[in-house]
Motif scaffolding. Sequence first.
Motif, PDB file in Angstrom:
ATOM      1  N   GLN A  29      11.743 -42.499   8.648  1.00 48.82           N
ATOM      2  CA  GLN A  29      13.742 -41.667   8.127  1.00 48.82           C
ATOM      3  C   GLN A  29      13.959 -41.083   8.902  1.00 48.82           C
ATOM      4  OE1 GLN A  29      12.960 -40.018   4.305  1.00 48.82           O
ATOM      5  NE2 GLN A  29      13.722 -42.793   3.338  1.00 48.82           N
ATOM      6  N   PHE A  30      13.308 -39.997   9.275  1.00 49.91           N
ATOM      7  CA  PHE A  30      13.421 -38.859  10.710  1.00 49.91           C
ATOM      8  C   PHE A  30      13.445 -39.576  12.390  1.00 49.91           C
ATOM      9  CE2 PHE A  30      11.013 -35.710   8.388  1.00 49.91           C
ATOM     10  CZ  PHE A  30      12.360 -34.126   8.489  1.00 49.91           C
ATOM     11  N   PHE A  31      13.318 -40.515  12.399  1.00 49.80           N
ATOM     12  CA  PHE A  31      13.009 -41.403  13.014  1.00 49.80           C
ATOM     13  C   PHE A  31      13.992 -42.507  13.647  1.00 49.80           C
ATOM     14  CE2 PHE A  31      12.124 -44.762  16.403  1.00 49.80           C
ATOM     15  CZ  PHE A  31      11.480 -44.256  17.671  1.00 49.80           C
ATOM     16  N   ASP A  32      14.502 -42.864  12.410  1.00 46.86           N
ATOM     17  CA  ASP A  32      15.450 -43.689  12.241  1.00 46.86           C
ATOM     18  C   ASP A  32      16.814 -42.646  11.884  1.00 46.86           C
ATOM     19  OD1 ASP A  32      14.022 -45.686  12.146  1.00 46.86           O
ATOM     20  OD2 ASP A  32      14.072 -45.869   9.665  1.00 46.86           O
ATOM     21  N   ALA A  33      16.851 -41.750  11.798  1.00 51.29           N
ATOM     22  CA  ALA A  33      18.461 -40.720  11.939  1.00 51.29           C
ATOM     23  C   ALA A  33      18.504 -39.846  13.317  1.00 51.29           C
ATOM     24  CB  ALA A  33      18.274 -39.782  10.728  1.00 51.29           C
ATOM     25  N   LYS A  34      17.428 -40.626  14.119  1.00 53.28           N
ATOM     26  CA  LYS A  34      17.266 -39.571  15.419  1.00 53.28           C
ATOM     27  C   LYS A  34      16.774 -38.145  15.520  1.00 53.28           C
ATOM     28  CE  LYS A  34      20.663 -43.316  17.892  1.00 53.28           C
ATOM     29  NZ  LYS A  34      20.135 -44.323  17.169  1.00 53.28           N
ATOM     30  N   ASP A  35      16.234 -37.889  14.681  1.00 53.48           N
ATOM     31  CA  ASP A  35      15.641 -36.559  14.895  1.00 53.48           C
ATOM     32  C   ASP A  35      14.170 -36.683  15.358  1.00 53.48           C
ATOM     33  OD1 ASP A  35      14.531 -34.329  14.347  1.00 53.48           O
ATOM     34  OD2 ASP A  35      14.864 -33.910  12.775  1.00 53.48           O
ATOM     35  N   TYR A  36      14.156 -37.062  16.517  1.00 54.20           N
ATOM     36  CA  TYR A  36      12.720 -37.378  17.310  1.00 54.20           C
ATOM     37  C   TYR A  36      12.017 -36.179  17.178  1.00 54.20           C
ATOM     38  CZ  TYR A  36      15.977 -40.896  18.799  1.00 54.20           C
ATOM     39  OH  TYR A  36      16.146 -42.892  18.407  1.00 54.20           O
ATOM     40  N   ALA A  37      12.028 -34.809  17.462  1.00 53.58           N
ATOM     41  CA  ALA A  37      11.124 -33.618  17.168  1.00 53.58           C
ATOM     42  C   ALA A  37      11.316 -34.004  15.973  1.00 53.58           C
ATOM     43  CB  ALA A  37      12.411 -32.713  17.462  1.00 53.58           C
ATOM     44  N   GLY A  38      11.866 -33.550  14.930  1.00 54.67           N
ATOM     45  CA  GLY A  38      11.533 -33.888  13.299  1.00 54.67           C
ATOM     46  C   GLY A  38      10.067 -34.635  12.964  1.00 54.67           C
ATOM     47  N   ALA A  39      10.507 -36.248  13.390  1.00 50.83           N
ATOM     48  CA  ALA A  39       9.337 -37.093  13.224  1.00 50.83           C
ATOM     49  C   ALA A  39       8.484 -36.858  13.718  1.00 50.83           C
ATOM     50  CB  ALA A  39      10.197 -38.483  13.916  1.00 50.83           C
ATOM     51  N   ALA A  40       8.153 -36.068  15.204  1.00 46.14           N
ATOM     52  CA  ALA A  40       6.947 -35.778  16.283  1.00 46.14           C
ATOM     53  C   ALA A  40       6.191 -35.002  15.154  1.00 46.14           C
ATOM     54  CB  ALA A  40       7.462 -35.374  17.161  1.00 46.14           C
ATOM     55  N   ARG A  41       6.759 -33.925  14.419  1.00 45.71           N
ATOM     56  CA  ARG A  41       6.153 -32.995  13.623  1.00 45.71           C
ATOM     57  C   ARG A  41       5.175 -33.421  12.488  1.00 45.71           C
ATOM     58  NH1 ARG A  41       9.779 -27.668  12.588  1.00 45.71           N
ATOM     59  NH2 ARG A  41       7.795 -26.928  11.706  1.00 45.71           N
ATOM     60  N   VAL A  42       6.152 -34.606  11.775  1.00 44.16           N
ATOM     61  CA  VAL A  42       5.327 -35.204  10.751  1.00 44.16           C
ATOM     62  C   VAL A  42       4.496 -36.218  11.306  1.00 44.16           C
ATOM     63  CG1 VAL A  42       5.484 -36.981   9.215  1.00 44.16           C
ATOM     64  CG2 VAL A  42       7.367 -35.236   9.634  1.00 44.16           C
ATOM     65  N   LEU A  43       4.525 -36.869  12.616  1.00 37.93           N
ATOM     66  CA  LEU A  43       3.496 -37.722  13.093  1.00 37.93           C
ATOM     67  C   LEU A  43       2.774 -37.646  13.666  1.00 37.93           C
ATOM     68  CD1 LEU A  43       6.521 -40.016  13.939  1.00 37.93           C
ATOM     69  CD2 LEU A  43       4.972 -40.927  12.581  1.00 37.93           C
ATOM     70  N   ALA A  44       2.552 -36.439  14.068  1.00 34.09           N
ATOM     71  CA  ALA A  44       1.775 -35.556  14.776  1.00 34.09           C
ATOM     72  C   ALA A  44       0.282 -35.027  13.809  1.00 34.09           C
ATOM     73  CB  ALA A  44       1.690 -34.631  15.269  1.00 34.09           C
ATOM     74  N   ARG A  45       0.867 -34.401  13.004  1.00 31.90           N
ATOM     75  CA  ARG A  45      -0.720 -34.501  11.274  1.00 31.90           C
ATOM     76  C   ARG A  45      -1.322 -35.851  11.193  1.00 31.90           C
ATOM     77  NH1 ARG A  45      -3.333 -31.046  10.019  1.00 31.90           N
ATOM     78  NH2 ARG A  45      -2.601 -30.987   7.704  1.00 31.90           N
ATOM     79  N   LEU A  46      -0.549 -36.863  11.208  1.00 30.92           N
ATOM     80  CA  LEU A  46      -0.870 -38.342  10.370  1.00 30.92           C
ATOM     81  C   LEU A  46      -2.085 -38.653  11.611  1.00 30.92           C
ATOM     82  CD1 LEU A  46       2.400 -40.308   8.878  1.00 30.92           C
ATOM     83  CD2 LEU A  46       0.556 -39.432   7.697  1.00 30.92           C
ATOM     84  N   VAL A  47      -1.547 -38.643  12.583  1.00 30.97           N
ATOM     85  CA  VAL A  47      -2.179 -39.213  13.514  1.00 30.97           C
ATOM     86  C   VAL A  47      -4.310 -38.257  13.763  1.00 30.97           C
ATOM     87  CG1 VAL A  47      -2.584 -38.849  16.357  1.00 30.97           C
ATOM     88  CG2 VAL A  47      -0.733 -40.716  15.411  1.00 30.97           C
ATOM     89  N   GLU A  48      -3.017 -37.405  13.472  1.00 31.48           N
ATOM     90  CA  GLU A  48      -4.321 -36.437  13.310  1.00 31.48           C
ATOM     91  C   GLU A  48      -5.515 -36.731  12.201  1.00 31.48           C
ATOM     92  OE1 GLU A  48      -4.028 -31.875  13.157  1.00 31.48           O
ATOM     93  OE2 GLU A  48      -3.019 -31.963  14.774  1.00 31.48           O
TER      94      GLU A  48
END
Length: 124
Positions: A29-48
């Motif tokens: 949702q963050f990514f689709d809303a073009k909030d790429y920094a917000g998406a990255a914050r969530v995704l970094a933890r998921l990738v861990e």
Amino acid sequence: METQSTKTQSTTTYYDHGSTAERWERARQFFDAKDYAGAARVLARLVEEVPEQTGPRLLLARAYYHSAQLRRAEAELRIVVERDPVEHYARLMLGRTLQRQARHDEAEPHLRIASALAGDFPRE
């Protein structure tokens, strides 16, 4: 009165809250809303948490790319390409990421491989 530490904790809790599937959806949702920094914050933890999964890592690389965190995007894409050398989109993104860093000679082989994997061969 809310302290900086409390603000940081509540912000972190928001990004990290929920199940893996819920956080994946929030990141999208963050990514689709073009909030790429917000998406990255969530995704970094998921990738861990699920480092073996390509989807979250590839979306994290895209979020980094779109938020001009090119070195981070490059690092994530190199991991994907190392694990799966025929991952077409990762090759393409890695080439474009290198191009944006004015590293055209390094980008070229990745772009050629991506093109070949997509079946884009020169016509004779």
